[in-house]
Design an enzyme around this catalytic site. Structure first.
Site, PDB file in Angstrom:
ATOM      1  N   HIS A 117      16.027  35.330  58.899  1.00  0.00           N
ATOM      2  CA  HIS A 117      15.374  36.502  58.316  1.00  0.00           C
ATOM      3  C   HIS A 117      14.099  35.998  57.640  1.00  0.00           C
ATOM      4  O   HIS A 117      14.063  34.861  57.175  1.00  0.00           O
ATOM      5  CB  HIS A 117      16.342  37.096  57.286  1.00  0.00           C
ATOM      6  CG  HIS A 117      15.926  38.399  56.688  1.00  0.00           C
ATOM      7  ND1 HIS A 117      14.994  38.484  55.690  1.00  0.00           N
ATOM      8  CD2 HIS A 117      16.334  39.668  56.928  1.00  0.00           C
ATOM      9  CE1 HIS A 117      14.843  39.760  55.339  1.00  0.00           C
ATOM     10  NE2 HIS A 117      15.650  40.498  56.080  1.00  0.00           N
ATOM     11  N   GLN A 197      24.402  38.113  55.169  1.00  0.00           N
ATOM     12  CA  GLN A 197      25.210  38.857  56.145  1.00  0.00           C
ATOM     13  C   GLN A 197      26.613  38.286  56.327  1.00  0.00           C
ATOM     14  O   GLN A 197      27.397  38.834  57.109  1.00  0.00           O
ATOM     15  CB  GLN A 197      24.503  38.889  57.513  1.00  0.00           C
ATOM     16  CG  GLN A 197      23.149  39.577  57.512  1.00  0.00           C
ATOM     17  CD  GLN A 197      23.236  41.081  57.232  1.00  0.00           C
ATOM     18  OE1 GLN A 197      24.322  41.681  57.186  1.00  0.00           O
ATOM     19  NE2 GLN A 197      22.094  41.711  57.031  1.00  0.00           N
ATOM     20  N   LYS A 220      24.541  44.426  49.759  1.00  0.00           N
ATOM     21  CA  LYS A 220      25.157  44.403  51.093  1.00  0.00           C
ATOM     22  C   LYS A 220      26.668  44.206  50.973  1.00  0.00           C
ATOM     23  O   LYS A 220      27.403  44.232  51.947  1.00  0.00           O
ATOM     24  CB  LYS A 220      24.545  43.275  51.943  1.00  0.00           C
ATOM     25  CG  LYS A 220      23.072  43.498  52.268  1.00  0.00           C
ATOM     26  CD  LYS A 220      22.560  42.406  53.174  1.00  0.00           C
ATOM     27  CE  LYS A 220      21.049  42.287  53.198  1.00  0.00           C
ATOM     28  NZ  LYS A 220      20.360  43.310  53.961  1.00  0.00           N
TER      29      LYS A 220
HETATM   30  C1  LIG Z   1      20.145  37.429  56.904  1.00  0.00           C
HETATM   31  C2  LIG Z   1      19.391  38.072  55.777  1.00  0.00           C
HETATM   32  N1  LIG Z   1      18.811  37.317  54.856  1.00  0.00           N
HETATM   33  C3  LIG Z   1      18.146  37.837  53.824  1.00  0.00           C
HETATM   34  C4  LIG Z   1      18.025  39.191  53.664  1.00  0.00           C
HETATM   35  C5  LIG Z   1      17.261  39.715  52.494  1.00  0.00           C
HETATM   36  O1  LIG Z   1      18.096  40.394  51.621  1.00  0.00           O
HETATM   37  P1  LIG Z   1      17.489  41.116  50.332  1.00  0.00           P
HETATM   38  O2  LIG Z   1      16.492  42.107  50.860  1.00  0.00           O
HETATM   39  O3  LIG Z   1      18.661  41.751  49.706  1.00  0.00           O
HETATM   40  O4  LIG Z   1      16.840  40.068  49.517  1.00  0.00           O
HETATM   41  C6  LIG Z   1      18.601  40.040  54.595  1.00  0.00           C
HETATM   42  C7  LIG Z   1      18.453  41.506  54.453  1.00  0.00           C
HETATM   43  O5  LIG Z   1      18.446  42.255  55.381  1.00  0.00           O
HETATM   44  C8  LIG Z   1      19.318  39.470  55.681  1.00  0.00           C
HETATM   45  O6  LIG Z   1      19.881  40.232  56.601  1.00  0.00           O
END
Ligand SMILES: Cc1ncc(COP(=O)(O)O)c(C=O)c1O
Length: 405
Positions: A117, A197, A220
């Site tokens: 991500h 995730q 999440k």
């Molecule tokens: C694999 C992964 N890492 C990091 C994030 C970032 O999460 P946050 O927006 O809660 O910081 C996400 C959010 O979709 C994610 O799916």
């Protein structure tokens, strides 16, 4: 057939007949979480960690008790290893700015995967740029698995840090964290795991995984938005400078400088999100009452049904593994000739909420040769009827766009 045991726990799902299958973006919250936050404000609202009067002491107690719940949930050794942040993104930035910039130098390598991500990619791009280190991308196979040679070549004597997601937010695959940790520790590199995730869907034991850092988000995991966690090994956190400075994170301050507070408060500058932490603790207790055995079994059954259904729809391609067991509730797909934004709008007109776009994983999509995808992501509270409605809606998309079939 339909499992509705836990549905009643979620006010939004009771008050709204939308089919919510965008859980990888954010989950729904059970009433116990909403209540816990409300109760904090109704019964214990004061600035925690500051006052010596009973209300502030109570706020502090509830905040610190929440840390103990998180500690036990991921089996950390001590509360000092649990830092409350805003979310996964902030947790990873904390590691990048505090550990990365101070321990990585020109000539070193940082290894990340192509499926990260952007939250676990941009901080490392920043560290590489500022330090002169090389950022190396470990490329996966189309099904999300990593070849042995890829890992062995990518994690080498120059590697100082490996950052990897435990579950991909696009492919849903579960990465071999134990193996990566072994390879990294053999060469003296630290391992950062993005658990955004994975933590909501499977039991996490940081000691068994032997990871150095783990980041995840409350929202999440059925907890509130605006609260996240950074787990870090105490020996590492102790040596790291603060990421943010200011109130709450000091022992004493003079004109010339400051003595910082002990862990974990050294990393929690400013007024903390105590209500969020309390809500997160309630979410964790809720998850534990449902149990990961049940969660995994239900999410597996729903994923299997969705993938079986989609396999019967012409012109649909699911990204990643053909095996639903390697999707962790995440099914990203393409429909020939239809842009994912159109797919999601057509699904929305049938009352189905999915995500469409690049999923903050643009380098992965480019690597896979696509620009965008539509993603359905299931949580144990979804039902078979919802999956069937989703598949039916997908089956009608091309017709809505004017195709003959
Ligand atoms: C694999 C992964 N890492 C990091 C994030 C970032 O999460 P946050 O927006 O809660 O910081 C996400 C959010 O979709 C994610 O799916």
């Amino acid at each position: 057939m339909t499992e509705k045991k836990y549905r009643k726990d979620f006010p939004l799902l009771q008050n709204n007949d939308t089919i919510y299958i965008d859980n990888a973006a954010t989950s729904q919250r059970p009433a116990v979480v909403i209540e816990a936050e409300k109760k904090f404000y109704e019964e214990a609202n004061a600035n925690p960690l500051r006052g010596f009067y009973p209300l502030s002491l109570e706020a502090t107690k509830r905040y610190e008790d929440s840390r103990t719940v998180v500690k036990a949930f991921i089996n950390a050794r001590s509360e000092q290893e649990i830092i409350f942040t805003r979310n996964t993104t902030e947790s990873i930035n904390l590691i990048a700015y505090s550990y990365g910039l101070n321990n990585i130098k020109a000539g070193d390598e940082i290894a990340i995967t192509i499926m990260e991500h952007h939250s676990n990619m941009l901080p490392w791009q920043m560290v590489a740029k500022q330090t002169g280190a090389t950022l190396r991308y470990l490329e996966c196979e189309k099904d999300g698995t990593f070849a042995e040679e890829t890992l062995k070549e990518g994690i080498n004597s120059r590697t100082k840090l490996v950052a990897m997601t435990q579950v991909s937010n696009v492919l849903g695959c579960v990465n071999p964290i134990e193996k990566v940790v072994r390879l990294a520790h053999e060469v003296g590199a630290v391992v950062v795991v993005d658990g955004a995730q994975s933590v909501p869907h499977m039991a996490t034991d940081v000691q068994a995984l032997d990871v150095d850092f783990l980041a995840f988000s409350g929202h999440k995991l059925m907890g509130p938005m605006g609260i996240g966690v950074l787990y870090g090994r105490k020996e590492l956190l102790d040596k790291m400078p603060p990421f943010l400075t200011g109130g709450e994170m000091i022992q004493s301050v003079t004109r010339e400088g400051a003595v910082y507070a002990e862990l974990p408060h050294k990393f929690e500058a400013g007024t903390v999100n105590a209500a969020g932490a309390v809500g997160l603790a309630a979410a964790i207790k809720y998850v534990e009452s449902v149990g990961f055995g049940y969660i995994e079994e239900r999410e597996q059954a729903l994923t299997k049904r969705a993938m079986k259904g989609l396999a019967r729809v012409p012109h649909v391609t699911v990204l990643g593994s053909d095996d639903p067991a390697n999707h962790t509730g995440i099914v990203a797909f393409l429909i020939d000739g239809v842009h994912p934004h159109d797919v999601s709008e057509i699904l929305a007109s049938d009352g189905i909420d999915v995500r469409a776009g690049h999923h903050c994983a643009q380098p992965l999509l480019t690597y896979l040769g696509v620009h965008n995808a539509t993603r359905a992501s299931f949580m144990f509270y979804n039902t078979e009827e919802e999956v069937d409605a989703f598949v039916k809606s997908v089956a009608g998309v091309r017709r809505s766009m004017g195709y003959g079939e």
